[in-house]
Scaffold this motif. Structure first.
Motif, mmCIF file in Angstrom:
data_model
loop_
_atom_site.group_PDB
_atom_site.id
_atom_site.type_symbol
_atom_site.label_atom_id
_atom_site.label_comp_id
_atom_site.label_asym_id
_atom_site.label_seq_id
_atom_site.Cartn_x
_atom_site.Cartn_y
_atom_site.Cartn_z
ATOM 1 N N ALA A 1 0.846 -1.205 0.000
ATOM 2 C CA ALA A 1 0.000 0.000 0.000
ATOM 3 C C ALA A 1 0.881 1.254 0.000
ATOM 4 O O ALA A 1 0.602 2.233 -0.697
ATOM 5 N N HIS B 1 -1.646 13.490 -1.282
ATOM 6 C CA HIS B 1 -1.636 14.536 -0.266
ATOM 7 C C HIS B 1 -0.440 14.339 0.651
ATOM 8 O O HIS B 1 -0.472 14.703 1.809
ATOM 9 N N TYR B 2 0.602 13.689 0.145
ATOM 10 C CA TYR B 2 1.766 13.477 0.994
ATOM 11 C C TYR B 2 2.584 14.746 1.084
ATOM 12 O O TYR B 2 2.847 15.406 0.085
ATOM 13 N N ALA C 1 -4.554 9.000 5.748
ATOM 14 C CA ALA C 1 -3.311 9.663 5.346
ATOM 15 C C ALA C 1 -3.451 10.297 3.969
ATOM 16 O O ALA C 1 -3.526 11.511 3.857
ATOM 17 N N CYS C 2 -3.542 9.493 2.896
ATOM 18 C CA CYS C 2 -3.354 10.077 1.564
ATOM 19 C C CYS C 2 -4.617 10.743 1.021
ATOM 20 O O CYS C 2 -4.541 11.619 0.176
ATOM 21 N N LYS C 3 -5.766 10.321 1.478
ATOM 22 C CA LYS C 3 -7.063 10.832 0.999
ATOM 23 C C LYS C 3 -7.246 10.665 -0.510
ATOM 24 O O LYS C 3 -8.022 11.394 -1.125
ATOM 25 N N THR C 4 -6.523 9.739 -1.111
ATOM 26 C CA THR C 4 -6.683 9.511 -2.546
ATOM 27 C C THR C 4 -6.956 8.052 -2.860
ATOM 28 O O THR C 4 -6.860 7.625 -4.011
ATOM 29 N N CYS D 1 -3.355 4.693 0.150
ATOM 30 C CA CYS D 1 -2.591 4.177 1.296
ATOM 31 C C CYS D 1 -3.398 3.182 2.142
ATOM 32 O O CYS D 1 -2.818 2.427 2.909
ATOM 33 N N GLN D 2 -4.695 3.162 2.018
ATOM 34 C CA GLN D 2 -5.580 2.238 2.728
ATOM 35 C C GLN D 2 -5.617 2.451 4.243
ATOM 36 O O GLN D 2 -6.134 1.621 4.976
#
Lengths: 121, 320
Positions: free
Chosen positions: A45, A60-61, B33-36, B39-40
């Motif tokens: 992931a 959004h990193y 985290a990523c909101k896309t 990252c799950q």
């Protein structure tokens, strides 16, 4: 003009690339030791998130995430040569997927942009 | 009305709002985290209601089948009840049979109907509230009972009690189900690799019996590993199954002992790679000792299986 992420094939391309890329990472003597004790599903992931970013895709990193995520690895000896290896393996993975060289160069440049944060400099 | 129910509170969604944004807007502390959708971190499970398939992209098929979704990608059409607490049922111990010197088979009769899948795991809760997780070796719907294989752990809170004190008639509670180690119907022609050590055979035996009952037609390779022959069990039953189903092969692997037909001496992590030149296209289930499961997971992936097709269940001992 489609953006880089669209030219590469979007999230389907990320899914394909991560399977190839992560196999290379796990078998590369220079960097495999950093991945010995991590859970594979979690790691995949994270690799997808990294590839999405390097492909110029939506993410959004922040630099801060990159710093925190690699701090413990820097303490274990993560240096420039390991970042070099990752960018090299990323390029090889994309070559296997027949991605044109000029797009691979753009991906490598984005990945290069994360170097300072990854190495906590 | 589009709304979500999370920990018993109702949160109406604004137009075009995701589940994650609605929870965050209401000050609910959920991981993300990523909101896309990559990252799950924000993965949740729908207890009722259908999450849109676009919020299940990238999740393993076994996770999708259980209603898992990514909150940051989820814009539900109607009401969605979010939660993964599992259901709690009462059950009664029906029988207790030794399988080898350290492992017993327990069969419980559930007091209410459950649609749990063979291979998933549940928490067994004793009357005093103490609990431990065990895998389901039976198909509860078809068999009508929940079977577990319990190894006696010296000094353990539950297993010595199950071995020495619990008698048929004993009532316990079960909470679950958890885990994504279960057989997926569809694509019955795909080869299956089932590898396990010790009581990792419990979920694997469940997956195997489900696969056979649902008419799996592709080859099935079962490997059961132990330190020596005394650590294996259900050998006669599995030999019998392998005799009746021509697509099933059964290999016992021990670290110590002498090899004989059907019994190989060696490291199961190495031996499983000899099953096929590549695991490309295979579905893989790995259960048992955590270090070995993680090692096998990597080996199988490097041997060609895609990450989506590897279902691993590492038996991590409870930290006390």
């Amino acid at each position: 003009m489609p953006n880089l992420y669209e030219q590469l094939g979007g999230d389907a391309a990320v899914d394909q690339a991560v399977e190839i890329f992560y196999r290379k990472v796990l078998t590369d003597d220079r960097i495999s030791r950093f991945f010995d004790d991590v859970d594979m599903d979690t790691q995949i992931a994270k690799q997808k998130a990294f590839l999405t970013m390097a492909f110029g895709g939506p993410n959004h990193y922040s630099g801060l995430d990159m710093r925190q995520g690699h701090k413990h690895l820097v303490e274990r000896g993560l240096t420039d040569e390991h970042v070099d290896a990752v960018i090299e393996l990323l390029g090889e993975s994309l070559q296997e997927l027949n991605v044109p060289a000029e797009l691979i160069a753009q991906v490598a440049a984005i990945a290069e942009g994360a170097r300072k944060d990854v190495l906590n400099r | 009305m589009t709304e979500i129910i999370y920990h018993d509170a109702v949160y109406p969604l604004q137009p075009d709002e995701t589940v994650l944004d609605a929870l965050l807007r209401n000050g609910v502390d959920v991981p993300y985290a990523c909101k896309t959708g990559v990252c799950q971190s924000c993965m949740m499970k729908a207890a009722a209601g259908e999450p849109p398939s676009s919020s299940q992209r990238g999740l393993k098929p076994t996770r999708r089948a259980q209603g898992y979704f990514l909150a940051c990608q989820c814009k539900p059409d109607g009401r969605l009840i979010v939660g993964d607490a599992g259901e709690v049922i009462a059950a009664r111990l029906m029988e207790k049979t030794p399988l080898n010197a350290r492992v017993i088979r327990l069969r419980f009769e559930p007091e209410s109907r459950v649609d749990w899948a063979a291979g998933q795991f549940v928490s067994l809760i004793r009357g005093d509230g103490e609990s431990r997780s065990y895998s389901i070796a039976s198909a509860p719907v078809r068999d009508g009972f929940i079977e577990m294989h319990v190894q006696r752990v010296e000094g353990g809170a539950i297993s010595p009690w199950l071995h020495e004190e619990a008698e048929p008639g004993e009532r316990i509670r079960l909470r679950g189900p958890y885990g994504d180690c279960f057989y997926l119907s569809g694509e019955p022609e795909r080869p299956l690799l089932l590898a396990c050590t010790g009581t990792g055979l419990a979920p694997i035996y469940g997956v195997l019996r489900d696969a056979l009952a649902l008419g799996h037609s592709g080859p099935i390779h079962l490997l059961h590993g132990g330190l020596d022959e005394s650590g294996l069990y259900l050998v006669d039953e599995l030999l019998d199954l392998a005799g009746r189903y021509s697509n099933l092969s059964y290999t016992r692997c021990v670290l110590n002992g002498a090899s004989k037909p059907g019994l190989v001496v060696g490291d199961i992590g190495e031996l499983l790679l000899q099953t096929a030149p590549s695991f490309s296209g295979w579905r893989v289930y790995l259960c048992g000792a955590p270090d070995l499961v993680r090692l096998m997971q990597k080996k199988v992936f490097l041997h060609g299986a895609t990450s989506q097709d590897i279902h691993a269940d590492a038996f991590i001992p409870k930290q006390v």
